[in-house]
Motif scaffolding. Sequence first.
Motif, short mmCIF file in Angstrom:
data_model
loop_
_atom_site.label_atom_id
_atom_site.label_comp_id
_atom_site.label_asym_id
_atom_site.label_seq_id
_atom_site.Cartn_x
_atom_site.Cartn_y
_atom_site.Cartn_z
N GLY A 3 25.81 -32.90 -14.99
CA GLY A 3 26.26 -33.95 -15.89
C GLY A 3 26.71 -35.22 -15.20
N LYS A 4 26.58 -36.34 -15.91
CA LYS A 4 27.08 -37.64 -15.47
C LYS A 4 27.73 -38.32 -16.67
CE LYS A 4 23.45 -38.89 -12.10
NZ LYS A 4 22.42 -39.91 -11.79
N ARG A 5 28.78 -39.07 -16.39
CA ARG A 5 29.42 -39.86 -17.44
C ARG A 5 29.43 -41.33 -17.03
NH1 ARG A 5 35.67 -39.25 -19.73
NH2 ARG A 5 35.68 -41.18 -20.93
N PHE A 6 28.98 -42.17 -17.95
CA PHE A 6 29.01 -43.61 -17.81
C PHE A 6 29.84 -44.18 -18.96
CE2 PHE A 6 25.22 -42.25 -15.68
CZ PHE A 6 24.92 -43.19 -14.70
N LEU A 52 29.20 -31.22 -20.62
CA LEU A 52 29.79 -32.11 -21.60
C LEU A 52 31.29 -31.88 -21.71
CD1 LEU A 52 29.67 -34.17 -23.93
CD2 LEU A 52 28.98 -32.31 -25.44
N GLY A 53 31.70 -30.59 -21.78
CA GLY A 53 33.12 -30.28 -21.87
C GLY A 53 33.90 -30.75 -20.66
N LYS A 54 33.34 -30.57 -19.46
CA LYS A 54 34.01 -31.00 -18.23
C LYS A 54 34.17 -32.52 -18.20
CE LYS A 54 35.28 -27.78 -15.31
NZ LYS A 54 36.70 -27.69 -14.86
N VAL A 68 31.12 -43.32 -14.18
CA VAL A 68 32.54 -42.97 -14.13
C VAL A 68 32.75 -41.69 -13.33
CG1 VAL A 68 34.54 -42.27 -15.51
CG2 VAL A 68 33.05 -44.11 -16.32
N SER A 69 31.95 -40.66 -13.60
CA SER A 69 32.16 -39.39 -12.94
C SER A 69 30.91 -38.54 -13.02
CB SER A 69 33.34 -38.63 -13.57
OG SER A 69 33.12 -38.42 -14.95
N THR A 70 30.84 -37.55 -12.14
CA THR A 70 29.73 -36.60 -12.16
C THR A 70 30.28 -35.19 -12.00
OG1 THR A 70 29.38 -36.68 -9.75
CG2 THR A 70 28.15 -38.26 -11.09
N VAL A 71 29.54 -34.24 -12.56
CA VAL A 71 29.81 -32.81 -12.38
C VAL A 71 28.45 -32.15 -12.22
CG1 VAL A 71 31.92 -32.85 -13.78
CG2 VAL A 71 29.72 -32.33 -14.87
N PRO A 72 28.40 -30.90 -11.80
CA PRO A 72 27.10 -30.22 -11.82
C PRO A 72 26.52 -30.27 -13.24
CG PRO A 72 28.68 -28.94 -10.59
CD PRO A 72 29.46 -30.06 -11.21
N VAL A 129 27.23 -39.94 -22.00
CA VAL A 129 27.32 -38.69 -21.25
C VAL A 129 25.93 -38.07 -21.14
CG1 VAL A 129 28.37 -36.41 -21.14
CG2 VAL A 129 29.68 -38.34 -22.05
N HIS A 130 25.47 -37.88 -19.90
CA HIS A 130 24.19 -37.22 -19.64
C HIS A 130 24.45 -35.77 -19.27
CE1 HIS A 130 21.69 -40.95 -19.28
NE2 HIS A 130 22.86 -41.49 -18.99
N VAL A 131 23.73 -34.86 -19.93
CA VAL A 131 23.83 -33.44 -19.59
C VAL A 131 22.44 -32.90 -19.31
CG1 VAL A 131 25.99 -33.05 -20.82
CG2 VAL A 131 23.84 -32.78 -22.04
N TYR A 132 22.38 -32.02 -18.31
CA TYR A 132 21.10 -31.52 -17.81
C TYR A 132 21.13 -29.98 -17.83
CZ TYR A 132 20.95 -36.29 -15.94
OH TYR A 132 20.99 -37.67 -15.81
#
Length: 451
Positions: free
Chosen positions: A48-51, A77-79, A42-46, A63-66
């Motif tokens: 993080g990725k959301r599926f 996660l918040g973003k 669905v989306s990515t941020v620095p 939600v993947h957080v690194y």
Amino acid sequence: MNGSALLLLCFLARISVIYSTDPSCSGKVNTNPIVREDPRLVSTVPNGKRFVVGSDYDQINIVHVYGGTPYDMGFALGKLMSKEITELVPAYFEYLYEQVEEILKIVPAFIAKWIADLGLAGALDLTYEITHPYTPPWFDDEIRGVADGSGVDMVKIRQVNMLPEMIKAACTVLGAWGDSVIGSTLLHVRALDWDDKAPIAKYATITVYHPNASYQGYTDHFHDYYKQHNPQSHAFANFGYPGLIGSLGAYSEASIALGEKVWITKESDITSRFGNPWTYVLRDVVQFANSVDTALTMMANAQRTCSIHLGLGSYERNSSLTADTNFGFRGIEYSARELNVYNWEDMFNTKAHPILRDVVYWDKHVQPSNNPCLGSLLVEHYGHLNAESIIYNITSLSETGDAMNFVLDYAENAVYIAYSAPDDPKGPLEAFNRAHTRIDMGKLFAEPAPH
């Protein structure tokens, strides 16, 4: 016979037991086919990725957080979930305030007095204040990141995370392996009987943590176990809701998992509120442990608080389930002053709860339970258990897992999971009656970080 007819026949064969022969089982079979599809980005941020996986009222966020740092993971996660967290927090508290009279009936007397004297938010703040000195600092750092990423007040997110410490859930714990199951695997049920109508259920989320930061800098002045062992941090998944960073149920790439149910006992005898909240202890164990022994050592060294039952699973791949004591499933009575560990031979043996080889279980009722439903179902399906048969014929018939229901198949390295759907006009409401989605955990743990 055409292909469709053959598939229907195979499906019906797997759910051939529609009702239990035990009249105490009031549920009915779950006839929903398992959802099997790949998550969609669905989306990515620095960091993080959301599926998402599934659709409509059965959709689950992944939600993947690194990291980075715990703050970095919280911020990602918040973003990624800012809209959901912004909606969830006020809606959930509004709902809780409407339910406060019911809450007062189920919490211990001293917590009811806190709520009466301070209000619900004040009681949650007090819970935070008395647990904070015993809590590893990375939890506050991550909450601060979630708040900054989502724009939601950090105090409110902190209060949400104190709720499980104050309001525990009924739930079912089940581990099955060896002679009880089909094939060579370990099955682990975590059925959350909490509040299937709460608005939090609309935000089903699996948060997958990929920590790469050293925690040594945090632990120099915390917890002898960490200082002595400097344990490796594993990727792990929290099965729950966005912003709730402690573990209600969790599973790691080291194939360690934990799930909880309430342990009703005399609060004044063996419990405390001065310690590390149980959801945080469970998360640390899943993140850092690599065996039953290390998990139990961490729990023994933790500053424990309230009384809960736990199911602890551990699976060593390419090994025999019976060959290694660090391999299998344990039931645990966990409280501030007691830590009692059970295998299948140690469980109480009653008419309602027969001892079954290679099965550790507690139903959703007060223990020792006088309700024979779950025990009778396990006897009926003994030797034929797999994830599907548990979903079709065990959790649905015993009506457990109303808020969230999942079955881990350790050999498959997969989870079968469903959440309640309070807004679904066609129903059903309860997770145990809804379609479960199979998710390949090996693929989740191998998901690369965003570029």
